[in-house]
Design a protein around this motif. Structure first.
Motif, mmCIF file in Angstrom:
data_model
loop_
_atom_site.group_PDB
_atom_site.id
_atom_site.type_symbol
_atom_site.label_atom_id
_atom_site.label_comp_id
_atom_site.label_asym_id
_atom_site.label_seq_id
_atom_site.Cartn_x
_atom_site.Cartn_y
_atom_site.Cartn_z
ATOM 1 N N VAL A 1 0.853 -1.192 0.000
ATOM 2 C CA VAL A 1 0.000 0.000 0.000
ATOM 3 C C VAL A 1 0.892 1.246 0.000
ATOM 4 O O VAL A 1 1.891 1.284 0.716
ATOM 5 C CB VAL A 1 -0.910 0.027 1.251
ATOM 6 C CG1 VAL A 1 -1.840 1.219 1.237
ATOM 7 C CG2 VAL A 1 -1.705 -1.251 1.374
ATOM 8 N N ASP A 2 0.509 2.249 -0.799
ATOM 9 C CA ASP A 2 1.227 3.519 -0.765
ATOM 10 C C ASP A 2 1.150 4.094 0.644
ATOM 11 O O ASP A 2 0.129 3.963 1.327
ATOM 12 C CB ASP A 2 0.637 4.508 -1.771
ATOM 13 C CG ASP A 2 0.931 4.108 -3.207
ATOM 14 O OD1 ASP A 2 1.995 3.500 -3.454
ATOM 15 O OD2 ASP A 2 0.101 4.410 -4.085
ATOM 16 N N ILE A 3 2.204 4.747 1.074
ATOM 17 C CA ILE A 3 2.297 5.252 2.450
ATOM 18 C C ILE A 3 1.169 6.227 2.773
ATOM 19 O O ILE A 3 0.512 6.116 3.804
ATOM 20 C CB ILE A 3 3.679 5.880 2.690
ATOM 21 C CG1 ILE A 3 4.750 4.774 2.641
ATOM 22 C CG2 ILE A 3 3.734 6.618 4.019
ATOM 23 C CD1 ILE A 3 6.176 5.260 2.667
ATOM 24 N N ALA A 4 0.896 7.176 1.886
ATOM 25 C CA ALA A 4 -0.170 8.163 2.132
ATOM 26 C C ALA A 4 -1.536 7.489 2.216
ATOM 27 O O ALA A 4 -2.368 7.860 3.051
ATOM 28 C CB ALA A 4 -0.164 9.230 1.045
ATOM 29 N N ASP A 5 -1.788 6.508 1.350
ATOM 30 C CA ASP A 5 -3.076 5.803 1.366
ATOM 31 C C ASP A 5 -3.254 5.019 2.661
ATOM 32 O O ASP A 5 -4.339 4.991 3.235
ATOM 33 C CB ASP A 5 -3.188 4.853 0.174
ATOM 34 C CG ASP A 5 -3.307 5.583 -1.154
ATOM 35 O OD1 ASP A 5 -3.802 6.731 -1.156
ATOM 36 O OD2 ASP A 5 -2.906 5.011 -2.178
ATOM 37 N N TYR A 6 -2.191 4.373 3.129
ATOM 38 C CA TYR A 6 -2.284 3.623 4.387
ATOM 39 C C TYR A 6 -2.664 4.547 5.539
ATOM 40 O O TYR A 6 -3.575 4.239 6.309
ATOM 41 C CB TYR A 6 -0.973 2.909 4.709
ATOM 42 C CG TYR A 6 -1.007 2.276 6.075
ATOM 43 C CD1 TYR A 6 -1.673 1.080 6.286
ATOM 44 C CD2 TYR A 6 -0.414 2.893 7.171
ATOM 45 C CE1 TYR A 6 -1.729 0.500 7.546
ATOM 46 C CE2 TYR A 6 -0.464 2.322 8.437
ATOM 47 C CZ TYR A 6 -1.124 1.137 8.612
ATOM 48 O OH TYR A 6 -1.202 0.572 9.861
ATOM 49 N N HIS A 7 -1.988 5.672 5.662
ATOM 50 C CA HIS A 7 -2.270 6.580 6.777
ATOM 51 C C HIS A 7 -3.690 7.139 6.698
ATOM 52 O O HIS A 7 -4.368 7.259 7.716
ATOM 53 C CB HIS A 7 -1.246 7.711 6.825
ATOM 54 C CG HIS A 7 0.077 7.259 7.341
ATOM 55 N ND1 HIS A 7 0.279 6.890 8.657
ATOM 56 C CD2 HIS A 7 1.270 7.068 6.724
ATOM 57 C CE1 HIS A 7 1.531 6.508 8.827
ATOM 58 N NE2 HIS A 7 2.158 6.609 7.665
ATOM 59 N N ARG A 8 -4.167 7.427 5.490
ATOM 60 C CA ARG A 8 -5.525 7.968 5.336
ATOM 61 C C ARG A 8 -6.572 6.928 5.747
ATOM 62 O O ARG A 8 -7.498 7.219 6.499
ATOM 63 C CB ARG A 8 -5.745 8.406 3.882
ATOM 64 C CG ARG A 8 -7.064 9.079 3.636
ATOM 65 C CD ARG A 8 -7.138 9.695 2.254
ATOM 66 N NE ARG A 8 -6.618 8.856 1.183
ATOM 67 C CZ ARG A 8 -7.290 7.859 0.621
ATOM 68 N NH1 ARG A 8 -8.502 7.561 1.040
ATOM 69 N NH2 ARG A 8 -6.757 7.154 -0.362
ATOM 70 N N VAL A 9 -6.418 5.689 5.288
ATOM 71 C CA VAL A 9 -7.397 4.635 5.598
ATOM 72 C C VAL A 9 -7.269 4.175 7.049
ATOM 73 O O VAL A 9 -8.270 4.003 7.743
ATOM 74 C CB VAL A 9 -7.242 3.445 4.622
ATOM 75 C CG1 VAL A 9 -8.126 2.286 5.030
ATOM 76 C CG2 VAL A 9 -7.577 3.888 3.203
#
Length: 111
Positions: free
Chosen positions: A33-41
């Protein structure tokens, strides 16, 4: 914001692209998972992701479990998320695309 979890994601690199390998709560598998996507979800839902019925899912206390790919792409009504390389564990945004949802017509059944 701090994310509370026992299974912390592992940072990985492919070429110049950095992403997380997210350990799944119910198996030894890891999702990319992309780092930004992981933190958002993970901050909006839960960091305890699972692999269930051929898809990575994110548990939700009211809605059951939601597909992580849909949470990452947030498709509009009438669209679905397609995984380009067919690997359900590869949830990097470069591997996900939106496609219109087309309901297939069933052939008529003989009476």
């Amino acid at each position: 914001m701090t994310i509370k979890t026992r299974r912390h994601p592992i940072e990985a690199t492919e070429g110049t692209h950095k992403y997380y390998l997210v350990p799944l709560a119910n198996s030894d598998l890891k999702a990319k998972v992309d780092i930004a996507d992981y933190h958002r979800v993970a901050t909006a839902f839960t960091p305890q992701w699972i692999f269930n019925t051929k898809a990575v899912r994110v548990p939700h206390y009211r809605k059951g479990s939601l597909r992580a790919a849909r949470l990452i792409m947030n498709p509009p009504e009438g669209y679905r998320v397609h995984i380009k390389n067919g690997d359900a564990l590869d949830l990097r945004s470069a591997n996900l695309e939106l496609r219109p949802f087309v309901r297939r017509k069933l052939p008529p059944q003989a009476a």
